[in-house]
Design a protein around this motif. Structure first.
Motif, mmCIF file in Angstrom:
data_model
loop_
_atom_site.group_PDB
_atom_site.id
_atom_site.type_symbol
_atom_site.label_atom_id
_atom_site.label_comp_id
_atom_site.label_asym_id
_atom_site.label_seq_id
_atom_site.Cartn_x
_atom_site.Cartn_y
_atom_site.Cartn_z
ATOM 1 N N ARG A 76 -38.317 0.281 19.904
ATOM 2 C CA ARG A 76 -38.192 0.379 18.444
ATOM 3 C C ARG A 76 -38.721 1.709 17.904
ATOM 4 O O ARG A 76 -38.687 1.951 16.699
ATOM 5 N N THR A 77 -39.231 2.588 18.771
ATOM 6 C CA THR A 77 -39.800 3.863 18.341
ATOM 7 C C THR A 77 -38.704 4.902 18.103
ATOM 8 O O THR A 77 -37.805 5.062 18.931
ATOM 9 N N LYS A 78 -38.786 5.585 16.965
ATOM 10 C CA LYS A 78 -37.814 6.631 16.638
ATOM 11 C C LYS A 78 -38.565 7.846 16.106
ATOM 12 O O LYS A 78 -39.379 7.726 15.192
ATOM 13 N N ASP A 79 -38.272 9.000 16.678
ATOM 14 C CA ASP A 79 -38.933 10.239 16.290
ATOM 15 C C ASP A 79 -37.969 11.097 15.475
ATOM 16 O O ASP A 79 -37.186 11.878 16.021
ATOM 17 N N TYR A 80 -38.048 10.935 14.141
ATOM 18 C CA TYR A 80 -37.193 11.733 13.263
ATOM 19 C C TYR A 80 -37.868 13.034 12.853
ATOM 20 O O TYR A 80 -37.344 13.759 12.006
ATOM 21 N N ILE A 81 -39.038 13.328 13.442
ATOM 22 C CA ILE A 81 -39.669 14.626 13.208
ATOM 23 C C ILE A 81 -39.110 15.643 14.197
ATOM 24 O O ILE A 81 -38.689 16.744 13.824
ATOM 25 N N ASN A 124 -29.294 14.314 7.047
ATOM 26 C CA ASN A 124 -29.628 14.626 5.647
ATOM 27 C C ASN A 124 -31.006 15.256 5.492
ATOM 28 O O ASN A 124 -31.483 15.448 4.382
ATOM 29 N N GLY A 125 -31.680 15.577 6.619
ATOM 30 C CA GLY A 125 -32.981 16.230 6.577
ATOM 31 C C GLY A 125 -34.161 15.281 6.610
ATOM 32 O O GLY A 125 -35.321 15.728 6.600
ATOM 33 N N TYR A 126 -33.909 13.987 6.695
ATOM 34 C CA TYR A 126 -34.985 12.996 6.705
ATOM 35 C C TYR A 126 -35.845 13.172 7.954
ATOM 36 O O TYR A 126 -35.339 13.276 9.077
ATOM 37 N N ARG A 127 -37.190 13.219 7.757
ATOM 38 C CA ARG A 127 -38.131 13.382 8.870
ATOM 39 C C ARG A 127 -39.252 12.361 8.733
ATOM 40 O O ARG A 127 -39.851 12.218 7.655
ATOM 41 N N SER A 128 -39.557 11.672 9.819
ATOM 42 C CA SER A 128 -40.612 10.662 9.819
ATOM 43 C C SER A 128 -40.720 10.090 11.224
ATOM 44 O O SER A 128 -39.787 10.213 12.031
ATOM 45 N N LEU A 129 -41.862 9.506 11.536
ATOM 46 C CA LEU A 129 -42.013 8.745 12.776
ATOM 47 C C LEU A 129 -41.895 7.260 12.441
ATOM 48 O O LEU A 129 -42.549 6.780 11.511
ATOM 49 N N HIS A 130 -41.059 6.550 13.188
ATOM 50 C CA HIS A 130 -40.918 5.104 13.014
ATOM 51 C C HIS A 130 -41.375 4.413 14.300
ATOM 52 O O HIS A 130 -41.049 4.865 15.395
ATOM 53 N N MET A 131 -42.110 3.341 14.138
ATOM 54 C CA MET A 131 -42.526 2.564 15.299
ATOM 55 C C MET A 131 -42.718 1.116 14.893
ATOM 56 O O MET A 131 -42.900 0.801 13.697
ATOM 57 N N ALA A 132 -42.642 0.226 15.861
ATOM 58 C CA ALA A 132 -42.888 -1.193 15.629
ATOM 59 C C ALA A 132 -43.984 -1.649 16.575
ATOM 60 O O ALA A 132 -44.032 -1.232 17.745
#
Length: 577
Positions: free
Chosen positions: A374-379, A385-393
């Motif tokens: 479930r981990t996603k590294d948008y950094i 669209n330029g969205y940057r963030s770390l997602h995790m569950a």
């Protein structure tokens, strides 16, 4: 915090008011070791002051004016002098008018109803013109005041918003003949294109207040209104970036349209709560404390905040039905967002921010078990669209109970700002504007309208007041002290009473009641004590409403033999919270 050992709370003398907001006397309530946060101490501190028992119409109106103004302004983060004056003028016009109207169909007084809408708008940080329009909307619809009179007494901006919000309401009712998806989408697009965005938000707030008090209507009308709200108003609220309104409108509509499905989803979500404190708050506080205690993170960030949210009932239902998921497969019931403000003196701000995000992820891994799939590294790999963030569950289950996964987003303040702006355009797209360019254009218009209102009202942070906190009670004193001599004279008190539609002679009795040193005027200290009494009474009124809601919920529950069940332990815990 003090524990009251006596069996009764005595009736408080100054609470015996016989006007709509404070008409209930405080009864002698049998209690055993009930914790009441500071009530005894506060009542004791006020008991030595002159008793506040308004007996004249003018006194009652002034109490309402002061109480309503303070309650509204305390919720507004930014309030200029011009905004204060506009709001004060609006209350002076609306309070006597609303007091003269009969009870609303839902059994609330018109003043209580108008204040509920105004407080919703204040919580949304709307400007004083929108809040004033919310206060006066009911009076305009009742025909007791005209938009022309509002323009002359309050201002063009408030009158314009009233006109626009009535157009929104009337045109939705006029055009809404067939409530299918295509018609609803076309109507939402029409509203977003042709109406002032602040008028739309005002209409959404009025609709939410209506949905909160829909029980008095017959079932078929509840269904019709709820369907309209779900198809039109909730998506519009989402489109104008007021998710707070959107989520509650969706959940209330869901509750009326599908009561048994709502009960199932609500029961399942509540099963993940623990004790008297929401589960998400426990996780939020635990994570925030761990982040603040981390020395490595402290070296590279100036500030850290953690926001928490539960998934709404309606959104959960869509996951279960539309996506065909089982309850245990809904992974975003709990959610946290970490927002980091990187230091600017330790290197490149962008690079420091990225390091802080990855360090935060390591801290989270030390607290809970991460679910790698479930981990996603948008950094490292931003969205198109330029969205940057770390997602995790993470798995927050403990030995005694299995819980749904909790989603966590990690971003810097700059990333969050870009995400919010991106969400605004996406929200407009979901609200009915299917052309991305058109959504982007409307978003620019929305921002320009908000900036124009702020400039007109001067609701912008001033360099002269940085770091200075203005006491709301001092603000209302200065509005009443029209000649600026630092005291409220009998003439100034008579003037405000006459503006409230009460005889000026009532000022004499009120002055005698509050003027402790008998010098014929009110000092800031004397008026501050009066405001504390007003605030204390309003807090008691709010507590009474909370207790009534809790008791209604519990007393409606019966066992198989028909006996009423009252869960004393849970009730006691909630009464003391």
């Amino acid at each position: 915090m003090e524990v009251l050992r006596s069996h009764f709370i005595p009736t408080i003398k100054f609470s015996k008011l016989n006007f709509p907001k404070f008409h209930r006397q405080i009864p002698q309530i049998p209690l055993t070791s009930l914790k009441l946060h500071g009530i005894r101490a506060e009542a004791s501190s006020l008991s030595s002051s002159p008793s506040l028992s308004p007996s004249t119409n003018g006194e009652k109106m002034v109490v309402e004016l002061v109480g309503a103004f303070n309650e509204l302004t305390e919720r507004m983060n930014v309030l200029s002098t011009s905004s204060s004056r506009l709001l004060f003028k609006c209350l002076k016009l609306s309070i006597p008018i609303l007091e003269s109207l009969p009870l609303s169909p839902d059994s609330r007084s018109p003043l209580t109803k108008a204040l509920s809408v105004a407080l919703l708008l204040a919580d949304l940080q709307m400007d004083a013109e929108v809040i004033s329009a919310g206060m006066l909307r009911q009076a305009v619809e009742a025909g007791v005041v005209s938009i022309q009179q509002v323009r002359d007494r309050i201002g063009v901006g408030t009158a314009y918003l009233l006109h626009e919000s009535l157009r929104v309401k009337n045109n939705i009712n006029l055009k809404l003949q067939v409530l299918d998806d295509d018609t609803a989408a076309a109507l939402r697009k029409y509203c977003l294109t042709y109406y002032d965005i602040r008028a739309l938000i005002l209409e959404m707030a009025i609709k939410l207040d209506m949905m909160r008090h829909l029980d008095y209507l017959p079932r078929y009308q509840q269904l019709m209104i709820s369907l309209e709200v779900l198809k039109i108003h909730a998506p519009l609220a989402h489109a104008v970036a007021t998710n707070y309104l959107s989520f509650e409108l969706e959940d209330l509509s869901f509750q009326y349209l599908f009561p048994y499905s709502y009960l199932y989803v609500d029961t399942w979500l509540r099963s993940h709560e623990t004790g008297s404190k929401p589960l998400i708050d426990l996780y939020r506080e635990r994570l925030l404390q761990s982040l603040k205690n981390d020395l490595a993170l402290d070296e590279i960030v100036d500030d850290v905040s953690v926001l928490g949210r539960y998934k709404s009932r309606y959104s959960t239902m869509k996951k279960l039905l539309k996506d065909g998921r089982k309850p245990e497969e809904v992974n975003d019931v709990l959610g946290l967002r970490v927002i980091l403000k990187p230091k600017s003196d330790v290197g490149n701000v962008s690079e420091v921010g990225e390091r802080a995000c990855y360090r935060t992820r390591e801290i989270i891994r030390s607290l809970w078990k991460e679910m790698p799939h479930r981990t996603k590294d948008y950094i490292a790999w931003p969205k198109a669209n330029g969205y940057r963030s770390l997602h995790m569950a993470v798995d927050v289950s403990d030995n005694s109970k299995t819980r749904p996964l909790m989603e966590i987003q990690i971003r810097t303040t700059e990333m969050d700002m870009l995400a919010v702006n991106g969400t605004a355009s996406h929200a407009l797209y979901k609200g009915g504007l299917t052309d991305p360019a058109e959504a982007k254009r409307l978003k620019a218009i929305m921002l320009a309208a908000a900036e124009l209102a702020a400039l007109r009202l001067k609701d912008l942070p001033s360099a002269n007041h940085i770091g200075i906190e203005i006491d709301q009670r001092d603000r209302v004193f200065r509005l009443l002290d029209k000649n600026g001599d630092g005291r409220i004279s009998i003439e100034e008190l008579m003037e405000v009473m006459e503006e409230l539609g009460a005889p000026g002679e009532d000022a004499q009795e009120m002055m005698q009641l509050l003027d402790s040193n008998s010098d014929g005027s009110l000092s800031p200290d004397e008026f501050d004590l009066f405001q504390k009494q007003v605030e204390f009474m309003r807090n008691l009124e709010d507590k009474d409403d909370q207790y009534k809601t809790i008791l209604n919920e519990k007393l409606q529950m019966g066992d198989n033999s028909g006996l009423i069940q009252v869960y004393s332990k849970e009730l006691g815990n909630r009464l003391t919270s």
